[in-house]
Design a protein around this motif. Sequence first.
Motif, mmCIF file in Angstrom:
data_model
loop_
_atom_site.group_PDB
_atom_site.id
_atom_site.type_symbol
_atom_site.label_atom_id
_atom_site.label_comp_id
_atom_site.label_asym_id
_atom_site.label_seq_id
_atom_site.Cartn_x
_atom_site.Cartn_y
_atom_site.Cartn_z
ATOM 1 N N PHE A 22 1.028 -1.208 -0.051
ATOM 2 C CA PHE A 22 0.093 0.268 0.040
ATOM 3 C C PHE A 22 0.826 1.175 0.066
ATOM 4 N N GLY A 23 0.380 2.336 -0.772
ATOM 5 C CA GLY A 23 0.829 3.637 -0.321
ATOM 6 C C GLY A 23 2.129 4.094 -1.051
ATOM 7 N N ALA A 24 2.419 3.637 -2.234
ATOM 8 C CA ALA A 24 3.394 4.280 -3.182
ATOM 9 C C ALA A 24 2.958 5.405 -3.959
ATOM 10 N N ALA A 51 -3.234 9.305 15.786
ATOM 11 C CA ALA A 51 -3.519 8.248 14.824
ATOM 12 C C ALA A 51 -2.493 7.059 14.876
ATOM 13 N N LYS A 52 -0.931 7.591 15.245
ATOM 14 C CA LYS A 52 -0.065 6.733 15.157
ATOM 15 C C LYS A 52 -0.019 5.972 16.518
ATOM 16 N N ALA A 53 -0.457 6.250 17.558
ATOM 17 C CA ALA A 53 -0.782 5.827 18.861
ATOM 18 C C ALA A 53 -2.001 4.599 18.871
ATOM 19 N N ASP A 104 -9.484 2.144 -1.323
ATOM 20 C CA ASP A 104 -9.478 3.282 -0.510
ATOM 21 C C ASP A 104 -9.413 2.360 0.763
ATOM 22 N N ALA A 105 -8.439 2.678 1.735
ATOM 23 C CA ALA A 105 -8.171 1.731 2.907
ATOM 24 C C ALA A 105 -9.247 2.183 4.016
ATOM 25 N N THR A 106 -10.312 2.996 3.901
ATOM 26 C CA THR A 106 -11.277 3.060 4.673
ATOM 27 C C THR A 106 -12.632 2.454 4.356
ATOM 28 N N THR A 108 -1.078 -1.164 -4.295
ATOM 29 C CA THR A 108 -2.444 -0.598 -4.177
ATOM 30 C C THR A 108 -2.216 0.858 -3.567
ATOM 31 N N ASN A 109 -3.387 1.731 -4.087
ATOM 32 C CA ASN A 109 -3.372 2.851 -3.295
ATOM 33 C C ASN A 109 -4.965 3.510 -3.718
ATOM 34 N N ALA A 110 -5.328 4.388 -3.009
ATOM 35 C CA ALA A 110 -6.442 5.011 -2.954
ATOM 36 C C ALA A 110 -6.714 5.411 -4.504
ATOM 37 N N PRO A 144 12.204 11.081 10.298
ATOM 38 C CA PRO A 144 11.527 12.032 9.441
ATOM 39 C C PRO A 144 12.126 11.809 8.161
ATOM 40 N N THR A 145 11.167 11.936 6.943
ATOM 41 C CA THR A 145 11.842 11.436 5.519
ATOM 42 C C THR A 145 10.914 12.491 4.861
ATOM 43 N N MET A 146 11.762 13.297 3.853
ATOM 44 C CA MET A 146 11.147 14.181 2.838
ATOM 45 C C MET A 146 10.241 13.359 1.933
ATOM 46 N N THR A 147 9.003 13.452 1.932
ATOM 47 C CA THR A 147 7.931 12.740 1.283
ATOM 48 C C THR A 147 6.645 13.408 1.064
ATOM 49 N N THR A 148 5.577 13.227 0.344
ATOM 50 C CA THR A 148 4.337 14.075 0.191
ATOM 51 C C THR A 148 3.834 14.268 1.666
ATOM 52 N N MET A 188 9.262 9.500 -4.055
ATOM 53 C CA MET A 188 9.818 9.910 -2.756
ATOM 54 C C MET A 188 9.177 9.077 -1.864
ATOM 55 N N SER A 189 7.870 8.298 -1.947
ATOM 56 C CA SER A 189 7.320 7.505 -0.967
ATOM 57 C C SER A 189 8.119 6.493 -0.605
ATOM 58 N N ILE A 190 7.801 6.087 0.771
ATOM 59 C CA ILE A 190 8.627 5.053 1.453
ATOM 60 C C ILE A 190 8.255 3.607 0.667
ATOM 61 N N ALA A 191 6.945 3.598 0.497
ATOM 62 C CA ALA A 191 6.349 2.502 -0.175
ATOM 63 C C ALA A 191 6.801 2.098 -1.541
HETATM 64 P P1 NAI Z 1 3.672 9.580 1.066
HETATM 65 O O1 NAI Z 1 2.577 10.761 0.996
HETATM 66 O O2 NAI Z 1 4.354 9.315 -0.024
HETATM 67 O O3 NAI Z 1 2.450 8.211 1.356
HETATM 68 C C1 NAI Z 1 1.330 8.093 1.996
HETATM 69 C C2 NAI Z 1 0.217 7.419 1.289
HETATM 70 O O4 NAI Z 1 -0.942 7.127 1.815
HETATM 71 C C3 NAI Z 1 -0.074 8.031 -0.102
HETATM 72 O O5 NAI Z 1 0.293 6.859 -1.277
HETATM 73 C C4 NAI Z 1 -1.463 8.406 -0.284
HETATM 74 O O6 NAI Z 1 -2.170 8.002 -1.489
HETATM 75 C C5 NAI Z 1 -1.992 7.005 0.777
HETATM 76 N N1 NAI Z 1 -3.217 7.360 1.260
HETATM 77 C C6 NAI Z 1 -4.023 8.253 1.738
HETATM 78 N N2 NAI Z 1 -5.163 8.153 1.931
HETATM 79 C C7 NAI Z 1 -5.587 6.756 1.553
HETATM 80 C C8 NAI Z 1 -6.700 5.962 1.552
HETATM 81 N N3 NAI Z 1 -7.738 6.525 1.884
HETATM 82 N N4 NAI Z 1 -6.601 4.850 1.063
HETATM 83 C C9 NAI Z 1 -5.413 4.177 0.659
HETATM 84 N N5 NAI Z 1 -4.297 5.038 0.631
HETATM 85 C C10 NAI Z 1 -4.234 6.350 1.225
HETATM 86 O O7 NAI Z 1 4.450 9.690 2.340
HETATM 87 P P2 NAI Z 1 5.288 8.747 3.124
HETATM 88 O O8 NAI Z 1 5.957 9.471 4.039
HETATM 89 O O9 NAI Z 1 5.847 7.644 2.284
HETATM 90 O O10 NAI Z 1 4.193 7.852 4.251
HETATM 91 C C11 NAI Z 1 4.092 6.728 4.432
HETATM 92 C C12 NAI Z 1 3.807 6.178 5.711
HETATM 93 O O11 NAI Z 1 5.245 6.400 6.464
HETATM 94 C C13 NAI Z 1 2.739 6.940 6.576
HETATM 95 O O12 NAI Z 1 2.177 6.115 7.355
HETATM 96 C C14 NAI Z 1 3.671 8.033 7.288
HETATM 97 O O13 NAI Z 1 2.677 8.474 8.366
HETATM 98 C C15 NAI Z 1 4.747 6.960 7.711
HETATM 99 N N6 NAI Z 1 5.808 7.927 8.133
HETATM 100 C C16 NAI Z 1 6.425 8.795 7.295
HETATM 101 C C17 NAI Z 1 7.439 9.773 7.935
HETATM 102 C C18 NAI Z 1 8.091 10.711 7.064
HETATM 103 O O14 NAI Z 1 8.637 11.660 7.645
HETATM 104 N N7 NAI Z 1 7.792 10.758 5.917
HETATM 105 C C19 NAI Z 1 8.178 9.389 9.102
HETATM 106 C C20 NAI Z 1 7.604 8.177 9.994
HETATM 107 C C21 NAI Z 1 6.373 7.579 9.469
#
Ligand code: NAI
Length: 272
Positions: free
Chosen positions: A14-16, A166-168, A66-68, A40-42, A196-200, A20-23
């Motif tokens: 999930f979540g790319a 939310a994280k807790a 949609d993960a909700t 997968t993603n929304a 902390p990581t530079m992503t959206t 820049m995304s970690i996923a």
């Molecule tokens: P990102 O913005 O690239 O990824 C967040 C993802 O969540 C996006 O792909 C977005 O489309 C998805 N998303 C949002 N609503 C959604 C929904 N309803 N259904 C399905 N997907 C949905 O940013 P990043 O940083 O890669 O975030 C990934 C995870 O890492 C998140 O849980 C974030 O909280 C966590 N994290 C990030 C840090 C950071 O500094 N960037 C530090 C520690 C944790």
Amino acid sequence: MSTGLLKGKKGIIFGALNNMSIAWKVAEKAHEEGAEFVLTNAPIALRMGEINELAKQTGSELVPADATSDEDLNNLIEKSMEILGGKLDFILHSIGMSPNVRKGKEYTAPNYDWYHKTLDISAISLHRTLNAAYKLDAMNDWGSIVALTYIAAQRVFPDYNDMADAKALLESITRNFGYQFGIKNKVRVNTISQSPTMTTAGSGVKGFTEFVSFAEAMSPLGNASAEGCADYCVSMFSDLTKFVTMQNLFHDGGFSFTGVSHGVIEKFKVDE
Ligand code: NAI
């Protein structure tokens, strides 16, 4: 360098959103290590289109969810098993979004409908995903599920806002569902608490750039990169970590256990 650590493993990532995304980095590493997976993603994120490039690069299929939405998640898991030809060995939950953060609401004056959304998207979505996989009996024995979290679950970082709550919750779900899934069929469930990581998602937090520099100065090893996080996820999906479950695992260069660093003290030095 690939060691084939995930050869034969099947999963869902999930979540790319973009490169820049970690996923995104996890998908690249998992592919390098021999895994097959569905991305997968929304639906709205898929429409943005960047993920098509990742799908091509890793030979993966895309299934929107949609993960909700329980309906979307059931469909995703069923389709993934069809596409991959069997049960799953790993799932990465890499999802976070807070409308209150996005729209600049303070923690002390949130919009409560949005607060609910934050919790649903960023935490309850893990419960929904675990529940769908549990009910559909979609995980192989000794499978591994990882969700990404942040240290604001334990300590106060004021501008992290309702995402801290939310994280807790996400970490609590990890422990409680981890117990149930361990009993059911030895599936492990963990969170990785990333620097902390530079992503959206990251850069949406107020004062994020300064905060990255602060964390860097407070971490003996420096901030952990997204690529480093991907390596850790891959090791958690592999058979080398079979007895690790229900944990919150810090991947933060030592930040979480550093009270203060010489670098930070230096900034407060007074001339005597
Ligand atoms: P990102 O913005 O690239 O990824 C967040 C993802 O969540 C996006 O792909 C977005 O489309 C998805 N998303 C949002 N609503 C959604 C929904 N309803 N259904 C399905 N997907 C949905 O940013 P990043 O940083 O890669 O975030 C990934 C995870 O890492 C998140 O849980 C974030 O909280 C966590 N994290 C990030 C840090 C950071 O500094 N960037 C530090 C520690 C944790």
